[in-house]
Scaffold this motif. Structure first.
Motif, PDB file in Angstrom:
ATOM      1  N   CYS A  96       0.842  -1.213   0.000  1.00  0.00           N
ATOM      2  CA  CYS A  96       0.000   0.000   0.000  1.00  0.00           C
ATOM      3  C   CYS A  96       0.870   1.252   0.000  1.00  0.00           C
ATOM      4  O   CYS A  96       0.580   2.216  -0.716  1.00  0.00           O
ATOM      5  N   ASN A  97       1.936   1.235   0.784  1.00  0.00           N
ATOM      6  CA  ASN A  97       2.856   2.373   0.819  1.00  0.00           C
ATOM      7  C   ASN A  97       3.569   2.549  -0.524  1.00  0.00           C
ATOM      8  O   ASN A  97       3.752   3.667  -0.995  1.00  0.00           O
ATOM      9  N   LYS A  98       3.959   1.433  -1.154  1.00  0.00           N
ATOM     10  CA  LYS A  98       4.595   1.511  -2.473  1.00  0.00           C
ATOM     11  C   LYS A  98       3.649   2.124  -3.498  1.00  0.00           C
ATOM     12  O   LYS A  98       4.059   2.922  -4.339  1.00  0.00           O
ATOM     13  N   LEU A  99       2.367   1.747  -3.425  1.00  0.00           N
ATOM     14  CA  LEU A  99       1.374   2.308  -4.345  1.00  0.00           C
ATOM     15  C   LEU A  99       1.215   3.805  -4.116  1.00  0.00           C
ATOM     16  O   LEU A  99       1.129   4.582  -5.068  1.00  0.00           O
ATOM     17  N   THR A 100       1.202   4.208  -2.870  1.00  0.00           N
ATOM     18  CA  THR A 100       1.095   5.634  -2.532  1.00  0.00           C
ATOM     19  C   THR A 100       2.294   6.403  -3.077  1.00  0.00           C
ATOM     20  O   THR A 100       2.137   7.472  -3.683  1.00  0.00           O
ATOM     21  N   LEU A 101       3.487   5.868  -2.891  1.00  0.00           N
ATOM     22  CA  LEU A 101       4.698   6.524  -3.410  1.00  0.00           C
ATOM     23  C   LEU A 101       4.687   6.577  -4.935  1.00  0.00           C
ATOM     24  O   LEU A 101       5.080   7.584  -5.528  1.00  0.00           O
ATOM     25  N   PHE A 102       4.229   5.492  -5.569  1.00  0.00           N
ATOM     26  CA  PHE A 102       4.131   5.487  -7.031  1.00  0.00           C
ATOM     27  C   PHE A 102       3.223   6.611  -7.500  1.00  0.00           C
ATOM     28  O   PHE A 102       3.551   7.354  -8.417  1.00  0.00           O
ATOM     29  N   MET A 103       2.065   6.736  -6.855  1.00  0.00           N
ATOM     30  CA  MET A 103       1.103   7.769  -7.248  1.00  0.00           C
ATOM     31  C   MET A 103       1.686   9.160  -7.026  1.00  0.00           C
ATOM     32  O   MET A 103       1.524  10.045  -7.871  1.00  0.00           O
ATOM     33  N   MET A 104       2.381   9.351  -5.914  1.00  0.00           N
ATOM     34  CA  MET A 104       2.996  10.661  -5.645  1.00  0.00           C
ATOM     35  C   MET A 104       4.053  10.974  -6.699  1.00  0.00           C
ATOM     36  O   MET A 104       4.122  12.094  -7.192  1.00  0.00           O
ATOM     37  N   ASN A 105       4.873   9.990  -7.064  1.00  0.00           N
ATOM     38  CA  ASN A 105       5.895  10.207  -8.089  1.00  0.00           C
ATOM     39  C   ASN A 105       5.274  10.437  -9.461  1.00  0.00           C
ATOM     40  O   ASN A 105       5.809  11.180 -10.274  1.00  0.00           O
TER      41      ASN A 105
END
Length: 105
Positions: free
Chosen positions: A77-86
């Protein structure tokens, strides 16, 4: 960036029931029967939704006796959040800064 892998996660999240399940699991691990209390569909339908969420890596399942317990895979979930932010933020590594992909002169 992993566009292909993350697109599968976004596809899994296009269903409103799955978004609601993610919200429910944000409060902690839940038994399938607890999750089912929030919906007006059958247990096989819940199983399908949980399989989709599990297959894309957002949810982990633990079997205890006859019961399945589900929780968020916080790391993914955190990786998905970081992907979206990037994805929505201009950075020095942004794809639009890659001169090899530029077709204009």
């Amino acid at each position: 960036m992993d566009y292909e892998g993350n697109s599968k996660i976004f596809k899994a999240l296009t269903d409103p029931s799955r978004l609601k399940i993610i919200d429910i699991l944000s409060c902690g691990e839940k038994c399938a029967c607890e999750i089912l209390n929030y919906f007006d569909f059958t247990q096989p339908t819940l199983s399908h939704h949980m399989k989709v969420l599990s297959d894309c890596g957002l949810v982990e399942v633990r079997k205890e006796g006859l019961w399945n317990y589900y929780k968020l895979n916080i790391n993914n979930c955190n990786k998905l959040t970081l992907f979206m932010m990037n994805l929505i933020t201009e950075t020095k590594d942004c794809i639009c800064k890659d001169k090899a992909n530029c077709t204009c002169k």
